[in-house]
Design an enzyme around this catalytic site. Sequence first.
Site, PDB file in Angstrom:
ATOM      1  N   GLU A   1       7.483 -15.618 -10.302  1.00  0.00           N
ATOM      2  CA  GLU A   1       6.733 -14.507  -9.919  1.00  0.00           C
ATOM      3  C   GLU A   1       6.173 -13.848 -10.971  1.00  0.00           C
ATOM      4  O   GLU A   1       5.243 -13.049 -11.052  1.00  0.00           O
ATOM      5  CB  GLU A   1       7.617 -13.834  -8.809  1.00  0.00           C
ATOM      6  CG  GLU A   1       8.656 -12.794  -9.383  1.00  0.00           C
ATOM      7  CD  GLU A   1       9.331 -11.866  -8.585  1.00  0.00           C
ATOM      8  OE1 GLU A   1       8.572 -11.506  -7.467  1.00  0.00           O
ATOM      9  OE2 GLU A   1      10.605 -11.593  -8.742  1.00  0.00           O
TER      10      GLU A   1
ATOM     11  N   ARG B   1       3.868  -0.280  -4.848  1.00  0.00           N
ATOM     12  CA  ARG B   1       3.624  -0.790  -3.368  1.00  0.00           C
ATOM     13  C   ARG B   1       2.280  -1.648  -3.485  1.00  0.00           C
ATOM     14  O   ARG B   1       2.025  -2.225  -2.390  1.00  0.00           O
ATOM     15  CB  ARG B   1       3.588   0.440  -2.396  1.00  0.00           C
ATOM     16  CG  ARG B   1       4.764   1.347  -2.474  1.00  0.00           C
ATOM     17  CD  ARG B   1       4.587   2.157  -1.292  1.00  0.00           C
ATOM     18  NE  ARG B   1       4.481   1.788  -0.096  1.00  0.00           N
ATOM     19  CZ  ARG B   1       5.557   1.622   0.804  1.00  0.00           C
ATOM     20  NH1 ARG B   1       6.757   1.614   0.371  1.00  0.00           N
ATOM     21  NH2 ARG B   1       5.344   1.276   2.114  1.00  0.00           N
TER      22      ARG B   1
ATOM     23  N   TRP C   1      -2.750  -2.897  -1.523  1.00  0.00           N
ATOM     24  CA  TRP C   1      -2.241  -4.156  -1.670  1.00  0.00           C
ATOM     25  C   TRP C   1      -3.045  -4.830  -0.422  1.00  0.00           C
ATOM     26  O   TRP C   1      -2.781  -4.674   0.607  1.00  0.00           O
ATOM     27  CB  TRP C   1      -0.632  -4.521  -1.564  1.00  0.00           C
ATOM     28  CG  TRP C   1      -0.286  -6.057  -1.683  1.00  0.00           C
ATOM     29  CD1 TRP C   1       0.091  -6.606  -2.846  1.00  0.00           C
ATOM     30  CD2 TRP C   1      -0.288  -6.872  -0.500  1.00  0.00           C
ATOM     31  NE1 TRP C   1       0.263  -7.813  -2.697  1.00  0.00           N
ATOM     32  CE2 TRP C   1       0.430  -8.106  -1.274  1.00  0.00           C
ATOM     33  CE3 TRP C   1      -0.412  -6.886   0.796  1.00  0.00           C
ATOM     34  CZ2 TRP C   1       0.397  -9.435  -0.523  1.00  0.00           C
ATOM     35  CZ3 TRP C   1      -0.194  -8.196   1.707  1.00  0.00           C
ATOM     36  CH2 TRP C   1       0.184  -9.233   0.910  1.00  0.00           C
TER      37      TRP C   1
ATOM     38  N   CYS D   1       0.740  -1.258  -0.096  1.00  0.00           N
ATOM     39  CA  CYS D   1      -0.058  -0.103   0.086  1.00  0.00           C
ATOM     40  C   CYS D   1       0.813   0.998   0.082  1.00  0.00           C
ATOM     41  O   CYS D   1       1.658   1.323   0.591  1.00  0.00           O
ATOM     42  CB  CYS D   1      -0.912   0.214   1.162  1.00  0.00           C
ATOM     43  SG  CYS D   1      -1.992  -1.312   1.398  1.00  0.00           S
TER      44      CYS D   1
ATOM     45  N   ASN E   1      -1.381   2.235   5.472  1.00  0.00           N
ATOM     46  CA  ASN E   1      -0.336   1.296   5.041  1.00  0.00           C
ATOM     47  C   ASN E   1      -0.045   0.651   6.228  1.00  0.00           C
ATOM     48  O   ASN E   1       0.607   1.129   7.217  1.00  0.00           O
ATOM     49  CB  ASN E   1       0.643   2.024   4.278  1.00  0.00           C
ATOM     50  CG  ASN E   1       1.977   0.810   4.157  1.00  0.00           C
ATOM     51  OD1 ASN E   1       3.120   1.562   4.307  1.00  0.00           O
ATOM     52  ND2 ASN E   1       1.678  -0.310   3.896  1.00  0.00           N
ATOM     53  N   GLY E   2      -0.342  -0.793   6.251  1.00  0.00           N
ATOM     54  CA  GLY E   2       0.101  -1.572   7.291  1.00  0.00           C
ATOM     55  C   GLY E   2      -1.097  -2.502   8.061  1.00  0.00           C
ATOM     56  O   GLY E   2      -2.061  -2.692   7.250  1.00  0.00           O
TER      57      GLY E   2
ATOM     58  N   LYS F   1       5.963  -4.399  -4.397  1.00  0.00           N
ATOM     59  CA  LYS F   1       7.416  -4.258  -4.418  1.00  0.00           C
ATOM     60  C   LYS F   1       7.953  -4.172  -3.037  1.00  0.00           C
ATOM     61  O   LYS F   1       9.027  -4.632  -2.652  1.00  0.00           O
ATOM     62  CB  LYS F   1       7.757  -3.061  -5.232  1.00  0.00           C
ATOM     63  CG  LYS F   1       9.226  -2.588  -5.341  1.00  0.00           C
ATOM     64  CD  LYS F   1       9.652  -3.011  -6.504  1.00  0.00           C
ATOM     65  CE  LYS F   1      11.215  -3.027  -6.674  1.00  0.00           C
ATOM     66  NZ  LYS F   1      11.871  -4.201  -7.339  1.00  0.00           N
TER      67      LYS F   1
ATOM     68  N   HIS G   1      18.223 -36.192  -4.723  1.00  0.00           N
ATOM     69  CA  HIS G   1      17.504 -36.622  -3.671  1.00  0.00           C
ATOM     70  C   HIS G   1      16.225 -36.232  -3.424  1.00  0.00           C
ATOM     71  O   HIS G   1      15.637 -36.120  -2.382  1.00  0.00           O
ATOM     72  CB  HIS G   1      18.466 -35.848  -2.636  1.00  0.00           C
ATOM     73  CG  HIS G   1      19.874 -36.447  -2.374  1.00  0.00           C
ATOM     74  ND1 HIS G   1      20.453 -37.314  -2.082  1.00  0.00           N
ATOM     75  CD2 HIS G   1      21.039 -35.669  -2.724  1.00  0.00           C
ATOM     76  CE1 HIS G   1      21.566 -37.548  -1.921  1.00  0.00           C
ATOM     77  NE2 HIS G   1      22.087 -36.440  -2.571  1.00  0.00           N
TER      78      HIS G   1
ATOM     79  N   GLU H   1      17.360 -17.704  -8.137  1.00  0.00           N
ATOM     80  CA  GLU H   1      17.116 -16.205  -8.439  1.00  0.00           C
ATOM     81  C   GLU H   1      16.205 -16.503  -9.887  1.00  0.00           C
ATOM     82  O   GLU H   1      15.304 -15.760 -10.219  1.00  0.00           O
ATOM     83  CB  GLU H   1      18.232 -15.297  -8.653  1.00  0.00           C
ATOM     84  CG  GLU H   1      17.837 -13.997  -8.983  1.00  0.00           C
ATOM     85  CD  GLU H   1      16.717 -13.075  -8.168  1.00  0.00           C
ATOM     86  OE1 GLU H   1      16.448 -13.576  -7.078  1.00  0.00           O
ATOM     87  OE2 GLU H   1      16.357 -11.955  -8.582  1.00  0.00           O
TER      88      GLU H   1
ATOM     89  N   LYS I   1      12.415 -15.411 -10.390  1.00  0.00           N
ATOM     90  CA  LYS I   1      11.975 -14.572 -11.513  1.00  0.00           C
ATOM     91  C   LYS I   1      10.796 -15.136 -12.182  1.00  0.00           C
ATOM     92  O   LYS I   1       9.913 -14.566 -12.818  1.00  0.00           O
ATOM     93  CB  LYS I   1      13.235 -14.003 -12.503  1.00  0.00           C
ATOM     94  CG  LYS I   1      14.203 -13.077 -11.810  1.00  0.00           C
ATOM     95  CD  LYS I   1      13.856 -11.679 -11.401  1.00  0.00           C
ATOM     96  CE  LYS I   1      13.142 -11.638 -10.196  1.00  0.00           C
ATOM     97  NZ  LYS I   1      14.111 -11.381  -9.216  1.00  0.00           N
TER      98      LYS I   1
HETATM   99  C1  AGP Z   1      11.877 -10.202  -6.013  1.00  0.00           C
HETATM  100  O1  AGP Z   1      11.827 -10.149  -7.256  1.00  0.00           O
HETATM  101  C2  AGP Z   1      10.824  -9.791  -5.288  1.00  0.00           C
HETATM  102  N1  AGP Z   1      10.013  -8.742  -5.607  1.00  0.00           N
HETATM  103  C3  AGP Z   1      10.908  -9.918  -3.721  1.00  0.00           C
HETATM  104  O2  AGP Z   1      11.172 -11.216  -3.307  1.00  0.00           O
HETATM  105  C4  AGP Z   1      11.779  -8.915  -2.958  1.00  0.00           C
HETATM  106  O3  AGP Z   1      13.274  -9.489  -3.405  1.00  0.00           O
HETATM  107  C5  AGP Z   1      11.631  -9.138  -1.395  1.00  0.00           C
HETATM  108  O4  AGP Z   1      10.213  -8.780  -1.293  1.00  0.00           O
HETATM  109  C6  AGP Z   1      12.555  -8.260  -0.809  1.00  0.00           C
HETATM  110  O5  AGP Z   1      12.704  -6.882  -0.884  1.00  0.00           O
HETATM  111  P1  AGP Z   1      13.589  -5.971  -0.224  1.00  0.00           P
HETATM  112  O6  AGP Z   1      14.930  -6.352  -1.085  1.00  0.00           O
HETATM  113  O7  AGP Z   1      12.995  -4.780  -0.553  1.00  0.00           O
HETATM  114  O8  AGP Z   1      13.827  -6.087   1.035  1.00  0.00           O
END
Ligand code: AGP
Length: 606
Positions: A486, A28, A75, A2, A101-102, A601, A502, A479, A483
């Site tokens: 997500e 956000r 969000w 948010c 927000n929160g 984000k 395993h 990673e 990517k």
């Molecule tokens: C990464 O592509 C994601 N959007 C997510 O995992 C992100 O890295 C994570 O929320 C951590 O965010 P930050 O680096 O702002 O703490």
Amino acid sequence: MCGIIGILYKNKHVATDLVKGLKLLEYRGYDSAGIATISNGNLLVEKDRGRIDELNIKLGFDQMSGYVGIAHTRWATHGAPDKINAHPHTDCDNRIAVVHNGIIDNYNEIKAELIRKGHVFKSLTDTEVIPHLIEDYIKNGYGFREAVLETVSRLEGAYALGIISLYEPEVIVGVKQLSPLVVGVSESGMYIASDINSLSPFTKDVIVLDDGEIVFLSLDGYEILKIANRQKVDKQPMTIEIDTQFADKEGYVHYMLKEIFEQPVVLNYSIRVQEHYLNLMAELLDRSKEIFIIGAGTSYHAALLGSMILSRIARLTAIPVIASEFVAQYGDVVSVDSSVLAISQSGETIDVLKAIEFAKSRAATILGITNTLASTLTRVCRVYIHQHSLPEIGVAATKTFTGQLAVLYRLAMVAGKMRGKLSQREMDEMKIEINKIPSIVKNVLDKVDPVVRELAKKYSKTKYFIFLGRGLNYPIALEGRLKMLEITYIPSLAYPAGESKHGPISLVEEGVPVVFVAPPDETRKFIIGNMEEMKARKATIITIGEADDTELMELSDDYIAMPKMNPLFSPIPYVVPLQLFAYYTAILLGRDPDKPRNLAKSVTVL
Ligand code: AGP
């Protein structure tokens, strides 16, 4: 999660600028949005489910009149992402509007009490208790400001709030507790917002609020109080230069693609972070009995690789931990002799901040690497390093990941030298190698982009992906997997290649794409064995390896040929094809890579 913004102007309607700021906060959260203004003695509220641009057309956000207003991009946490639950929320008489927000942890108990008193709730949100509680205090004889103070004193949880009301129509109230909130000051008006970037079109002069502070903005200026004792806090604005170019896609279709292609430039900044801070941080790490290196999501992958390179280059043991697991896993051993190095591009991830809060309560030394100046992380660290990747808007972290890695390499090098584990000659050689990385990444982008586009066409219909890597490139496999899943929503898993037999190998059948991250380092010969195992089970092998590695090429169905480089630094260039692979696959599947579903984000809820 948010984003909130509030604007108060002397002689200009605020709605257009609220929309402008809100757009910059959309990273956000983006499931619904809304605006409240005060105009001619009326509280106007427009809100609905959807993205800001489409709502602006549908509801005419920027046509709303009024010199004072607040806005929100959501969000969802409590209540579905629909019109009723969208912010702003109002009281029974529609005289008070709140954006939040929160999460209010004790909202159930407050709501039950207010319902007993006759308040009628419209939404399922936790936020709605706030306007009703303020209303309740006012009906019991409190002035508006007193009522707000009494209300926020009762709230438990995390909250950044923006409040306007017909009781004081030329005032905006901002409140900060755990969620970020900044104040902006300019000739023409006053602002509050969840971050500094969203104020960049309007002002550079900002004040960062601390937890437990409330601000009253009026045409005469601002007044900040500590909520607990109502004492005035004297804070002056600081001028922060923000590169406003970040808000522009510069001809790219998506921010994510722009940010992937920006890496050669911004990596140069991250590699050259100030030696002074690296030295300070290395000294503190060297003195620690235990080092923990924490992060969430992509930043955790950086932490994992960071622990490997601190071990390899500086002979330091740093335990990598997922931030939300930190207290449960290591809480009992954290002490004054521990250091916690937190990695967070936003500097606002609540899992990271909570872990730090705990470590701080045990007198541990807190260190940080972040991309966001004046973020909460920077304010709780003994030493932090700003990675200088420039703001990242796409929800998927790309350039901030490689920037984090660049800083971690530099840190490991400085610590290695300081601890006598690297000679001056070795240090100089490593510097030469790391300085080559930005141009290697540029070369990779030029050569690999068309190859990866084709691969995306070939594999976008797959049921799932498997990503495997070893050693330094195991975090890169993780990673690549993150990517892919997500932004494309294709189920994907990642494993250390050696561990694949395993369990995960049971998923392998004819045609399942297995992506190997296989630079020519000491793990290559073992990777070959793992490739053979997968091939024997008719998997389709996609390999990222060195251009002239014919042995790997022959084992692979598809090959992404990488330039020669020092394998120690290979994780940075080797992640780039995986970023592109996820991006192009998402496009082919019709996904929005900048705003994947259910994500935001900056994750500011536990
Ligand atoms: C990464 O592509 C994601 N959007 C997510 O995992 C992100 O890295 C994570 O929320 C951590 O965010 P930050 O680096 O702002 O703490």
